[in-house]
Scaffold this motif. Structure first.
Motif, short mmCIF file in Angstrom:
data_model
loop_
_atom_site.label_atom_id
_atom_site.label_comp_id
_atom_site.label_asym_id
_atom_site.label_seq_id
_atom_site.Cartn_x
_atom_site.Cartn_y
_atom_site.Cartn_z
N HIS A 68 0.84 -1.21 0.00
CA HIS A 68 0.00 0.00 0.00
C HIS A 68 0.87 1.26 0.00
O HIS A 68 0.65 2.18 -0.79
CB HIS A 68 -0.90 -0.02 1.23
N GLU A 69 1.86 1.29 0.87
CA GLU A 69 2.69 2.49 0.98
C GLU A 69 3.50 2.75 -0.29
O GLU A 69 3.73 3.90 -0.67
CB GLU A 69 3.63 2.38 2.19
N HIS A 104 1.69 4.86 -2.62
CA HIS A 104 1.90 6.30 -2.35
C HIS A 104 3.26 6.74 -2.89
O HIS A 104 3.40 7.82 -3.45
CB HIS A 104 1.85 6.57 -0.85
N HIS A 152 -5.44 7.55 -2.02
CA HIS A 152 -6.41 6.54 -1.59
C HIS A 152 -7.62 6.48 -2.51
O HIS A 152 -8.01 7.48 -3.11
CB HIS A 152 -6.89 6.85 -0.16
N ARG A 156 1.20 10.49 3.46
CA ARG A 156 0.06 9.62 3.17
C ARG A 156 0.13 8.46 4.14
O ARG A 156 1.16 7.85 4.30
CB ARG A 156 0.13 9.11 1.74
N GLU A 157 -0.98 8.17 4.77
CA GLU A 157 -0.92 7.16 5.81
C GLU A 157 -2.03 6.13 5.67
O GLU A 157 -2.97 6.31 4.93
CB GLU A 157 -1.00 7.83 7.18
N GLU A 158 -1.86 5.10 6.42
CA GLU A 158 -2.83 4.01 6.43
C GLU A 158 -3.28 3.80 7.87
O GLU A 158 -2.48 3.85 8.78
CB GLU A 158 -2.16 2.74 5.92
ZN LIG Z 1 -2.38 5.16 2.63
#
Ligand SMILES: [Zn+2]
Length: 295
Positions: free
Chosen positions: A196-197, A200, A206, A290-292
């Motif tokens: 996922h990262e 980014h 997202h 950008r985070e999860e």
């Molecule tokens: Zn994310």
């Protein structure tokens, strides 16, 4: 309220697009998209790894995540993601001088427990680098810090940090862990998170499209993001087309000559356009996180 309605509808639609590109101004389609113009990007893991993960398996899990993206780039993209040697470096962000690295690292101390609340680093966003600790929200699993040219959207640096202060990262296949975490179950999966990262890292934002690797939430035990979905795959093929220049969103990209690769991309508007771009370059670098989060 009436004026807001169309915007809200547009946002709702955009949230389920197969893929959403990161923007200079997040979500603002009038601003440039973020993308690499380099043909080769080297990434490196911090030697420290994550001691709490069984063995040294976190290193391989992260390598597999990059490989999943690289497999798509090899088929239809123009970018080569190469792993460089592990380094002792613990500094994220873009270094203008010296060795700038696209770094992947785990932070296993929370800054709130190791940094005095009066320290100036809290105001400057520098606690993480200064004290080697997790500075962002407790509930964030990982974060990608990207440095890019604010006008052209060209990315100069991306660094991925894992929140090992709060989350137990595992690499096993298997059922979701119920405490305690053992070696045969999945708590917060390294490869799931890293895949996922890296999205980014290469310029994806997202989306809430069903089954997307770029869905912002990641419940405990999730491993589905290890497999890159078709929408995210399309992003690679469309934005980084094989044999062609990486694609901007807005035209022209005046700063194209300043990118690591130079050459390709959209046509500049002429010599006059390049000069102000050169002059302003140093002033226009911005950072985006950008985070999860687990939900
Ligand atoms: Zn994310």
């Amino acid at each position: 309220m009436i004026q807001l309605a169309p915007l809200m509808v547009a946002l709702a639609l955009g949230q389920t697009d197969p893929y959403v590109r990161s923007r200079v101004d997040a979500g603002n389609t009038n601003t440039q998209c973020l993308y690499w113009t380099a043909t080769s990007v080297t990434w490196q893991q911090s030697t420290y790894g994550n001691p709490a993960t069984q063995g040294d398996t976190e290193f391989d899990a992260i390598r597999r995540s990059f490989q999943s993206w690289q497999n798509i780039f090899t088929q239809c993209g123009n970018l080569v993601l190469t792993e460089g040697p592990r380094v002792d470096d613990r500094q994220v962000g873009y270094k203008r001088t010296g060795d700038n690295r696209n770094l992947v690292l785990f932070r296993d101390r929370d800054c709130t427990t190791v940094v005095p609340s009066t320290d100036a680093c809290w105001d400057n966003d520098t606690c993480a680098n200064t004290f080697d600790c997790w500075e962002d929200d407790d509930n964030t699993i990982a974060i990608t810090l990207t440095t890019y040219d604010e006008r052209s959207g060209i990315i100069y640096d991306s660094d991925i940090s894992f929140n090992a202060a709060r989350f137990q990262f595992t690499t096993a296949d298997g059922p979701t862990c119920f405490p305690p975490v053992t070696t045969n179950c999945v708590a917060t999966d390294v490869q799931n998170t890293a895949t996922h990262e890296i999205g980014h890292f290469i310029g994806l934002d997202h989306t809430r499209a069903a089954g997307s690797t770029m869905n912002p939430s990641a419940p405990p035990g999730e491993v589905s993001k290890r497999t890159i979905d078709s929408g995210s795959r399309d992003f690679v093929c469309v934005v980084y087309p094989k044999g062609m220049a990486s694609q901007a969103c807005l035209h022209p990209v005046m700063e194209k000559e300043l990118g690591p690769k130079g050459g390709g991309g959209c046509a500049a508007t002429g010599p006059g356009a390049l000069l102000p771009a050169l002059a302003a370059w140093a002033l226009w670098l911005a950072r985006r996180r950008r985070e999860e989060v687990p939900r």
